[in-house]
Structures are given as C-alpha cells and as structure tokens.
Design an enzyme around this catalytic site. Structure first.
Site, short mmCIF file in Angstrom:
data_model
loop_
_atom_site.label_atom_id
_atom_site.label_comp_id
_atom_site.label_asym_id
_atom_site.label_seq_id
_atom_site.Cartn_x
_atom_site.Cartn_y
_atom_site.Cartn_z
N ARG A 115 11.01 -3.93 9.74
CA ARG A 115 10.06 -3.44 9.00
C ARG A 115 8.80 -4.30 9.01
O ARG A 115 8.82 -5.45 9.22
CB ARG A 115 10.44 -3.12 7.77
CG ARG A 115 11.01 -4.02 6.84
CD ARG A 115 11.43 -3.40 5.49
NE ARG A 115 12.18 -4.40 4.65
CZ ARG A 115 13.74 -4.63 4.47
NH1 ARG A 115 14.33 -3.68 5.32
NH2 ARG A 115 13.92 -5.36 3.69
N ASP A 116 7.90 -3.66 8.13
CA ASP A 116 6.60 -4.62 7.92
C ASP A 116 5.63 -4.93 9.04
O ASP A 116 5.32 -6.15 9.27
CB ASP A 116 6.74 -5.65 7.07
CG ASP A 116 7.77 -5.35 5.88
OD1 ASP A 116 7.66 -3.93 5.55
OD2 ASP A 116 8.41 -6.08 5.34
N GLN A 133 1.96 -0.90 -1.78
CA GLN A 133 3.34 -0.04 -2.20
C GLN A 133 3.41 0.55 -3.69
O GLN A 133 3.13 -0.30 -4.60
CB GLN A 133 4.34 -0.87 -2.07
CG GLN A 133 4.60 -1.30 -0.61
CD GLN A 133 5.42 -0.23 0.03
OE1 GLN A 133 6.48 0.17 0.14
NE2 GLN A 133 4.58 0.44 1.07
N SER A 146 5.95 -0.97 3.80
CA SER A 146 4.79 -1.77 4.07
C SER A 146 4.31 -1.75 5.58
O SER A 146 4.85 -1.49 6.58
CB SER A 146 5.07 -3.27 3.55
OG SER A 146 5.06 -3.47 2.34
N ASN A 188 4.21 -2.82 -5.68
CA ASN A 188 4.76 -3.99 -4.95
C ASN A 188 3.54 -4.42 -3.83
O ASN A 188 2.43 -4.62 -4.17
CB ASN A 188 6.00 -4.08 -4.72
CG ASN A 188 6.65 -2.91 -3.79
OD1 ASN A 188 6.63 -1.65 -4.06
ND2 ASN A 188 7.07 -3.29 -2.49
N ASP A 189 4.12 -4.75 -2.63
CA ASP A 189 3.33 -5.41 -1.72
C ASP A 189 1.76 -4.75 -1.55
O ASP A 189 1.68 -3.34 -1.56
CB ASP A 189 3.97 -5.15 -0.55
CG ASP A 189 5.57 -5.52 -0.49
OD1 ASP A 189 6.03 -5.62 -1.30
OD2 ASP A 189 6.03 -5.41 0.62
N GLU A 229 10.95 -10.90 5.64
CA GLU A 229 10.12 -9.69 5.02
C GLU A 229 8.77 -9.95 5.50
O GLU A 229 8.34 -11.23 5.32
CB GLU A 229 10.51 -9.07 3.78
CG GLU A 229 11.77 -8.57 3.61
CD GLU A 229 11.83 -7.65 2.38
OE1 GLU A 229 12.38 -6.63 2.16
OE2 GLU A 229 11.39 -8.38 1.08
C1 FRU Z 1 8.81 -6.53 0.30
C2 FRU Z 1 9.49 -4.92 0.79
C3 FRU Z 1 8.91 -4.61 2.16
C4 FRU Z 1 9.23 -3.10 2.40
C5 FRU Z 1 8.44 -3.13 0.95
C6 FRU Z 1 9.21 -1.78 0.38
O1 FRU Z 1 8.73 -6.27 -0.97
O2 FRU Z 1 10.75 -4.88 0.60
O3 FRU Z 1 9.95 -5.31 3.13
O4 FRU Z 1 8.42 -2.71 3.35
O5 FRU Z 1 8.96 -4.07 0.07
O6 FRU Z 1 8.64 -1.36 -0.73
#
Ligand code: FRU
Length: 482
Positions: free
Chosen positions: A170-171, A58, A102, A41-42, A225
C-alpha cells in the site's frame, strides 16, 4: 450516480451540521492541523498548486477511536491558516469499500493526479495478512485544482501483485524521471519481511512491476508503510515507516518507527543503495507516516501524523477527536544528514517577544507563561539544563552524559521518557501548543514530538540549571480560542 456515495456524504454533512464538541476542549490545538471531529492519521496527497497548499488526510469522522477511513481535505495559502473542505474521497466503490487508504498527489498540465490504496476486507476465516484482504492501487484525478476528486481506474488490482507478497501492499508515491513514472509501494512479503517495491508506467494507466526498490533487510521489520523517495541537495532520500524493528538502547523505542536512508538510486536498475544508516526522523512519542512534497518555490516540506498506531499510551477522547499533524517541516541535507526546520511561516503567529540573556546557576530560574508558545534557547555554555512545562513535562540535558531526556509523568497518559545522546547541546527550539510539544534540537539536527496533557489551565514554563546563552520567548496566537 452512486447512491452509496450520496448516502455517505449526506450522513457526514448531517453530523457536521450539529457538531460543536471539539471547540470546548481545553486541549484543542491552535496552530496544528487537527480533525474537525473524529480521528485523523496519515497526511495524504500533500501538494502546492497555484499558491494553494492541499493537505488531505486519513480521516475517520465518526469515531475518535478510529474506524472506516476517508480522505479529509484542508487547504491553506500560508501553511498557518487552514480551511476545512470536508471529505475528498469516500469509501464508496467495491475496490475501496473498507477504507480509502493512504496515497499521494502530483500535478501535470493542469490536472492533479492521485494514487491511493483501496482497502477491502472479505468476510470469512482469514488472517488478513495472507488472505482476506485486497489493497488495490487506484488512480484518481482532479480537474479543478484539487477541490473535487474523481476516481478513475484501479491501475493495479490486488490480484495482480506478484505471488511472493502478502496482502499488505500500500501507500503509493510517484516520481517522474525522464518521461517514466515510477511508483513505490510499501510491502510485506510472505516471509514477513518489509520492503519497498517498484512499478513503472509511461501513461499513468498501465503499470508494470519492476521488482523491489529496496529491502528486505535483516532486523528492519515485517512491514514497511508509507514509503517516500526524492532527491534533495544532491542525495537520494528514501523515507519509510517500518513495523517490527526491535528497540536498541535509546533507538526505536516507539512501537513503530519512521525514518530515512540517504543513498543512491541506480538509474538503470531503478534500485536504491543506502549510504547511511536508518535514521529516525523524530525521537519523541508521537510521529508516524510522514509525507513530503516540493512547494512551488522548490522547498521540500514534510508533514507527519503526530500520533502512532497501536501505541501503549493514549489521548483523551471526551471531546470526540483524536490526533493531529506535526508542524510542516522544511527538509535539507547537510553533512550527510537530513535537517528538519519548522516551516518559517508560523512566525506570523508570534505575538509578544521577550528576549533575555541567560545566566542560570544553582537556585536561579527563568520563568515564562503560555499554553501556545515558542521558546528558543541558544547555548554558549551548559552544565545542566531543565525546561519544565506546566507541572509534569520536563526536558533535561546533562552535559556529562550528553543525554537529552523528555519525561512526561502523569501528563503523558502512558508516555514516559525518550532520550537522545547528543555530541553537544547548542540550541533548542520548542513549540508548545496546548497539548502538543515539538522540540527542534541543534537547528534541526534532531526533533522530539509528543502529545502531552498537563493541567490545561496551568501556564508555567520554567528553565533551571547551569547555563549561559540567549533565550527568546514568544506567545503564539491562539487561533482557536473561542
Ligand atoms: C499508516 C497506515 C497506512 C495505511 C493507512 C490506513 O499509518 O497504516 O499504511 O494506508 O495508515 O489508515
């Protein structure tokens, strides 16, 4: 010594030694970053140092449907050819045991600094919104230019966030202004409103809470996010991925959005005042959690996850992988709008060029082939235009309504249509990569990104309608063709 780290690493290496499945997938991508296997993912920690681009991400290596998050790591010298460096961060500490979430990176005096979210879920009867979850902010460093990362400190323990917030914070993304480091984090408050909050530090270890940077805002959802902030062409930009924004006509049609505000950062209060609407960065089906960085030449580059959490459409999982990154895009601000162009380095992949002048009318068509291809259409005059990719995917423009519609039919696996209302169609630049499509419209004014699953062995690309202009088609190198 950390036995958990060693065990997780050995487990990964053993799996990778015997893993070959993705290579047989006819939908495998050729010029987009995808996971070696498993789920991606991210984009995380994107940075350019000493001529090397680092793209961490991710990564759930064991299950194409997702799972425990690690950071995977790719490097590249040209943004076109990438080397897989395996795992960069593993969930091996009490403060990040249920996911290395992330985060971002920057370099200072030869040291690379990373800030990320350590996700921890407690057992018990919890809603995991107001209780049961820790999202710690962690500082990690690399002394070998990003190849190995050492975890350093929990700089903000989940119990230290102000009481008005839920467990969802987060992030982190960092920016240094006049010797002060500012960290923004995406947050959800106890009233189920999304916002971006700000911490500051002078030494990267001690962080003090400053207050909200921007938000909450009526109608803008319950959680924001992956915030990102930077100055570009004299404007302050704030990017975020809000969850819980309602659809409004052709806007905000995906389950979650990613977009930006242009505005002004007030240097004394360190707050953000928007001077634009919230604009979606992409109007297709598969785009989320973008992250930007400045390269060593000063270009501002953005990657995003070519996917979406909780979408009601899917991707085939038979070959053990899911999701990819978008092409890296170069950002500029023109006429109070963020413009996105594909980073030009991909042009080394262009193999065969075919330039035609376009004179489409009733009954006429232009025909091409290619499952890895680029198509550039420059329009002088248009009444209607339809681009058909293989059987099921069409992009249609009607000059009467000024609507540009992407429709996927069966090939969409649940993705149906997305429409943009333009003022005029001047140009289309399409990137077809086996099972992905990115369409840049009017030289980067809009972008539509989508995964697509038409018959893999079909090659047809066809243009019909009533239009004049110029059309260039390139076959692109199929890097992953075995
Ligand atoms: C966005 C998210 C972030 C988090 C990550 C977890 O897609 O939900 O907020 O840090 O993915 O995989």
């Amino acid at each position: 010594m950390n036995p958990l780290h060693d065990e997780l690493k050995q487990r990964y290496e053993a799996m990778m030694a015997s893993f070959k499945k993705t290579e047989d997938d006819p939908y495998r991508l050729h010029f987009h970053v995808m996971p070696p296997t498993g789920w991606l993912n991210d984009p995380n920690g994107a940075i350019h140092v000493d001529g090397v681009y680092h793209l961490y991400y991710q990564y759930s290596p064991y299950d194409a449907a997702g799972g425990l998050k690690y950071w995977g790591h790719y490097t590249s010298r040209d943004l076109v050819h990438f080397k897989d460096n395996g795992l960069a961060l593993l969930p091996d500490q009490p403060y990040d045991l249920h996911g290395v979430y992330s985060g971002s990176a920057f370099e200072e005096n030869g040291v690379m600094h990373y800030f990320y979210t350590g996700n921890v879920k407690h057992l018990g009867d919890h809603d995991y919104i107001l209780s049961g979850r820790e999202q710690n902010t962690i500082h990690a460093v690399s002394y070998d230019k990003g190849m190995t990362i050492e975890k350093k400190d929990v700089v903000i323990d989940a119990s230290d966030y102000p009481a008005e917030y839920s467990n969802h914070i987060r992030d982190p993304k960092i920016r240094k202004i006049n010797d002060v480091y500012y960290m923004i984090l995406g947050a959800r408050n106890r009233n189920d409103e999304g916002l971006v909050i700000l911490y500051q530090s002078t030494n990267l270890t001690d962080w003090t809470y400053h207050g909200p940077y921007f938000g909450p805002l009526k109608g803008m959802g319950y959680m924001w996010e992956c915030p990102d902030f930077f100055e570009l062409d004299g404007e302050d930009v704030l990017i975020l991925s809000p969850q819980g924004v309602n659809q409004d006509g052709f806007l905000y049609q995906n389950v979650y959005q990613s977009g930006y505000y242009l505005g002004e950062m007030n240097a004394d209060e360190v707050t953000f005042t928007p001077t634009s609407q919230f604009n979606e960065l992409d109007r297709g089906f598969d785009f989320y959690a973008p992250q930007t960085f400045e390269d060593e030449a000063g270009n501002h580059i953005m990657w995003a996850w070519m996917g979406l959490p909780d979408a009601d459409y899917d991707n085939p999982l038979e070959y053990g992988w899911q999701h990819a990154m978008t092409l890296p895009r170069v950002l500029t601000v023109e006429n109070h709008q963020l413009i996105q162009k594909p980073h030009p380095n991909y042009q080394v992949l262009r193999k065969q060029e075919d330039v035609r002048s376009l004179h489409l009318s009733e009954g006429a068509y232009e025909y091409f082939t290619g499952t890895a291809a680029e198509l550039l259409v420059t329009i002088d005059d248009v009444t209607k235009l339809t681009l058909t990719i293989r059987s099921d995917v069409t992009l249609t423009y009607d000059d009467e309504t000024k609507q540009l519609t992407l429709a996927l039919g069966e090939a969409g696996r649940g993705r149906k249509t997305r429409t943009i209302e333009l003022t005029q169609l001047k140009q289309l630049q399409c990137f077809i990569d086996q099972s992905s499509l990115e369409v840049f419209i009017n030289d980067g004014e809009y972008v539509m990104t989508s995964r697509m699953y038409p018959q893999p062995d079909e090659e047809k690309i066809e243009l019909t309608g009533e239009a004049t202009g110029t059309l260039t088609h390139w076959l692109l190198e199929q890097k992953n063709k075995s």
